[in-house]
Design a protein around this motif. Structure first.
Motif, PDB file in Angstrom:
ATOM      1  N   GLU A  16      95.914  44.929  98.985  1.00  0.00           N
ATOM      2  CA  GLU A  16      95.755  44.416  97.634  1.00  0.00           C
ATOM      3  C   GLU A  16      97.142  44.117  97.108  1.00  0.00           C
ATOM      4  O   GLU A  16      98.113  44.769  97.488  1.00  0.00           O
ATOM      5  N   LEU A  17      97.227  43.128  96.263  1.00  0.00           N
ATOM      6  CA  LEU A  17      98.510  42.774  95.678  1.00  0.00           C
ATOM      7  C   LEU A  17      98.782  43.639  94.464  1.00  0.00           C
ATOM      8  O   LEU A  17      97.901  43.891  93.652  1.00  0.00           O
ATOM      9  N   LEU A  18     100.011  44.077  94.346  1.00  0.00           N
ATOM     10  CA  LEU A  18     100.469  44.850  93.204  1.00  0.00           C
ATOM     11  C   LEU A  18     101.547  44.024  92.536  1.00  0.00           C
ATOM     12  O   LEU A  18     102.464  43.535  93.202  1.00  0.00           O
ATOM     13  N   PHE A  19     101.439  43.822  91.234  1.00  0.00           N
ATOM     14  CA  PHE A  19     102.450  43.036  90.536  1.00  0.00           C
ATOM     15  C   PHE A  19     102.648  43.584  89.141  1.00  0.00           C
ATOM     16  O   PHE A  19     101.823  44.332  88.624  1.00  0.00           O
ATOM     17  N   LEU A  36      89.197  32.388  88.537  1.00  0.00           N
ATOM     18  CA  LEU A  36      89.276  32.379  90.004  1.00  0.00           C
ATOM     19  C   LEU A  36      88.337  33.385  90.654  1.00  0.00           C
ATOM     20  O   LEU A  36      88.308  33.501  91.882  1.00  0.00           O
ATOM     21  N   ALA A  37      87.611  34.129  89.831  1.00  0.00           N
ATOM     22  CA  ALA A  37      86.712  35.183  90.324  1.00  0.00           C
ATOM     23  C   ALA A  37      87.459  36.195  91.186  1.00  0.00           C
ATOM     24  O   ALA A  37      87.006  36.609  92.253  1.00  0.00           O
ATOM     25  N   VAL A  38      88.639  36.583  90.696  1.00  0.00           N
ATOM     26  CA  VAL A  38      89.478  37.557  91.392  1.00  0.00           C
ATOM     27  C   VAL A  38      89.574  38.805  90.521  1.00  0.00           C
ATOM     28  O   VAL A  38      89.996  38.720  89.366  1.00  0.00           O
ATOM     29  N   PRO A  39      89.169  39.957  91.040  1.00  0.00           N
ATOM     30  CA  PRO A  39      89.274  41.173  90.226  1.00  0.00           C
ATOM     31  C   PRO A  39      90.737  41.566  90.008  1.00  0.00           C
ATOM     32  O   PRO A  39      91.551  41.486  90.930  1.00  0.00           O
TER      33      PRO A  39
END
Length: 85
Positions: A16-19, A36-39
């Motif tokens: 998972e990306l962390l930002f 974008l239907a991205v949680p």
């Protein structure tokens, strides 16, 4: 550029990306994520504190111990190296 993604998508691990983002951008980020239907989940906050404090879902606060130091052996090797002359 596609080669940059070969390992994460084929290694069998889940990533998972962390930002980090400014609090002022939260609504915009959440809207983009919905589009974008991205949680997207907020998992923390960067503060001026010198130590990390975790706040668990029940509100309990704890300070985690030191994590794994990936460069510990490298640091020891570097300390023992002599500079080129």
């Amino acid at each position: 550029q596609t080669q940059d993604w070969q390992l994460p998508v084929s290694a069998g691990d889940d990533y998972e990306l962390l930002f980090t983002a400014a609090r002022a951008d939260e609504a915009r980020i959440r809207q983009i994520a919905r589009d974008l239907a991205v949680p997207v989940n907020c998992i923390g906050e960067i503060t001026a504190a010198e130590t990390m404090v975790m706040v668990l879902p029940d509100g309990t606060r704890c300070t985690p111990g030191a994590g794994y130091d990936h460069f510990a052996d490298l640091a020891e090797v570097c300390q023992n190296m002599q500079p080129d002359t």
